[in-house]
Design an enzyme around this catalytic site. Structure first.
Site, PDB file in Angstrom:
ATOM      1  N   ASP A 136      -3.397  -6.164  -0.500  1.00 11.90           N
ATOM      2  CA  ASP A 136      -2.829  -5.963   0.839  1.00 11.90           C
ATOM      3  C   ASP A 136      -3.425  -4.758   1.549  1.00 11.90           C
ATOM      4  OD1 ASP A 136      -1.628  -3.800  -0.426  1.00 11.90           O
ATOM      5  OD2 ASP A 136       0.395  -4.619  -0.359  1.00 11.90           O
ATOM      6  N   ASP A 182     -10.674   9.600  -6.581  1.00 11.01           N
ATOM      7  CA  ASP A 182     -10.050   8.294  -6.796  1.00 11.01           C
ATOM      8  C   ASP A 182      -9.094   8.312  -7.978  1.00 11.01           C
ATOM      9  OD1 ASP A 182      -9.451   5.762  -6.031  1.00 11.01           O
ATOM     10  OD2 ASP A 182     -11.241   4.828  -6.838  1.00 11.01           O
ATOM     11  N   ASP A 196     -17.951   2.630 -10.483  1.00  9.45           N
ATOM     12  CA  ASP A 196     -17.664   2.699  -9.049  1.00  9.45           C
ATOM     13  C   ASP A 196     -16.735   3.858  -8.719  1.00  9.45           C
ATOM     14  OD1 ASP A 196     -15.863   0.750 -10.494  1.00  9.45           O
ATOM     15  OD2 ASP A 196     -14.715   0.960  -8.646  1.00  9.45           O
TER      16      ASP A 196
END
Length: 460
Positions: A126, A269, A259
């Site tokens: 989402d 992250d 990544d």
């Protein structure tokens, strides 16, 4: 004498790479924008601290472009190994690059998002972020910055008023959009994508971009025949240092996929992160890391493996032997870096490589044998003297410490209190106060405590 205020200096350097590296996107239109956290200390370093709250929300909640920077958000393209499985179907799925600008050190900085809406890379997601996830990222970045780890910084957190369904939290849960300030968003996976596509021109352009903007090397559109080697040497050095500082901080990132490794060597992250309470090499942060691939003690191995994937990608434009030789130097870079990181946290001056290595080994042995608190140990041992209640398991370490000189005394107010830690029970308690009572004071108090610790360590 106070320094003059940092001027706002916008940039658009990412556009030099060309539109094959990103997709223009639009931010989600959120029902609400309630400002929950603004990092004025970080904002002052990029000339944005004078923004009013209304202006702040307009830029970092509604994503009105910053003057002179990017005119539209860009979702960056990349690939990556996720738990050692290659995935060519990823990219910025719930974030984008919002703006670029210079900091007070002249570095190119990115303002990137998390939870800003869907992009072409969202797959079935989402594009949103839970408020709890945003709060956790603030705590992780503040703590790591204080402990000397190069990290992205949580710049802004705005609650967005949507109800999200998440399996790991009571549903529906609160939503937010986070903005990070970081030294670039180019990942190892960005290079892997170009190797996968056999895009030699793009690879050479990206190498030149990274060398110029992250490592200060003069480079044209292409970095020359040895550009890949120079780049890998920089990344190996920086990522070895990152791995070392994770260990000294007692930090477990949780998801060290290729990544998630920034080629600037800056940590970023944060998902299922944890700080290890004791020096337990098998301690994991992610409940889904069943094999312990990214456990505390395996992080240097994991980061080295990711650097290897960069070397493999660079084979597109370079011969293998020089890349292999550089990659094999990871351990030689890591050993002095972990010594420096542990000595820094103990407030000691380095001696010589052999002595420093022996100190690190003694610290690890003592902490493991006694199952001692990492944070308590570094607090009590700062300056090189351990209290007498540290028993016989610390005798060998105590003898080694006697040969070291402190780099500072313990006069800072922080040393008169208790160690600042960031264990999971406190993280959950901070979130519970927000979730149940909308009480943000424990978070604010914790940030103040972390910054006091950071001030004490930086002053030493």
């Amino acid at each position: 004498m106070t320094s003059p205020p940092q001027a706002y200096r916008p940039e658009t350097a990412i556009l030099q790479l060309g539109d094959g590296f990103y997709d223009p996107v639009q931010a989600a239109d959120f029902p609400q924008t309630r400002l929950r956290f603004r990092n004025d200390r970080a904002a002052a370093q990029v000339g944005l601290e004078a923004l009013s709250d209304a202006e702040w929300i307009a830029h970092f909640g509604r994503f009105k472009p910053l003057d002179g920077s990017l005119t539209e958000p860009l979702a960056l393209r990349y690939h990556g190994h996720q738990f050692r499985v290659y995935n060519p179907d990823i990219g910025d799925g719930r974030g984008f690059l919002f703006a670029q600008l210079r900091d007070d050190r002249g570095r190119l900085m990115d303002l990137g998002t998390k939870g800003s809406g869907q992009t072409p890379w969202s797959r079935f997601g989402d594009g949103r972020l839970t408020l709890k996830g945003g709060v956790r990222e603030i705590l992780a970045t503040e703590m790591l910055e204080a402990l000397g780890v190069e990290t992205s910084r949580s710049f802004s957190l705005i609650e967005t008023g949507e109800a999200l369904e998440r399996g790991d939290e009571p549903s529906p849960t609160r939503s937010a959009v986070l903005v990070r300030l970081s030294h670039g968003h180019i990942r190892i996976g960005t290079f892997q994508r170009l190797a996968y596509l056999r895009d030699e021109a793009g690879m050479r352009r990206l190498i030149a971009y990274v060398l110029r903007h992250f490592y200060g090397e003069e480079a044209g559109e292409e970095a020359g025949d040895d550009g890949a080697e120079r780049l890998l040497a920089h990344v190996v050095r920086r990522t070895a240092t990152l791995a070392a500082r994770y260990m000294a901080a007692g930090f477990v990132h949780g998801v060290l996929n290729s990544d998630n490794i920034n080629v600037s060597g800056e940590s970023f992250d944060y998902g299922p992160w944890r700080f290890a309470p004791t020096w337990e090499p098998g301690f994991t942060a992610a409940y889904f890391d069943h094999a312990g691939l990214y456990a505390f003690g395996r992080q240097p191995e994991a980061i080295h493996w990711d650097a290897m994937q960069l070397a493999i990608a660079l084979r597109l434009v370079s011969e293998a032997p020089p890349l292999i030789a550089i990659l094999e130097g990871f351990g030689e870079q890591y050993q002095p870096a972990v010594s420096d990181a542990i000595l820094w946290r103990l407030g000691l001056r380095p001696r010589d490589p052999d002595s420093d290595r022996a100190l690190v080994q003694a610290v690890e042995r003592a902490l493991r044998s006694e199952d001692a608190s990492i944070d308590r140990f570094f607090f009590d041992g700062f300056g090189g003297t351990l209290p007498p209640d540290y028993g016989p398991a610390f005798d060998a370490l105590r003898a080694i410490l006697a040969g070291y000189q402190p780099r500072a005394d313990r006069t800072h107010a922080y040393w008169r209190g208790a160690p600042c830690a960031m264990l999971i029970d406190e993280v959950e308690a901070i979130w519970s106060a927000i979730d149940q009572r909308d009480d943000w004071s424990p978070l604010e108090a914790k940030i103040a405590s972390i910054r006091q610790m950071g001030s004490a360590l930086a002053a030493a």
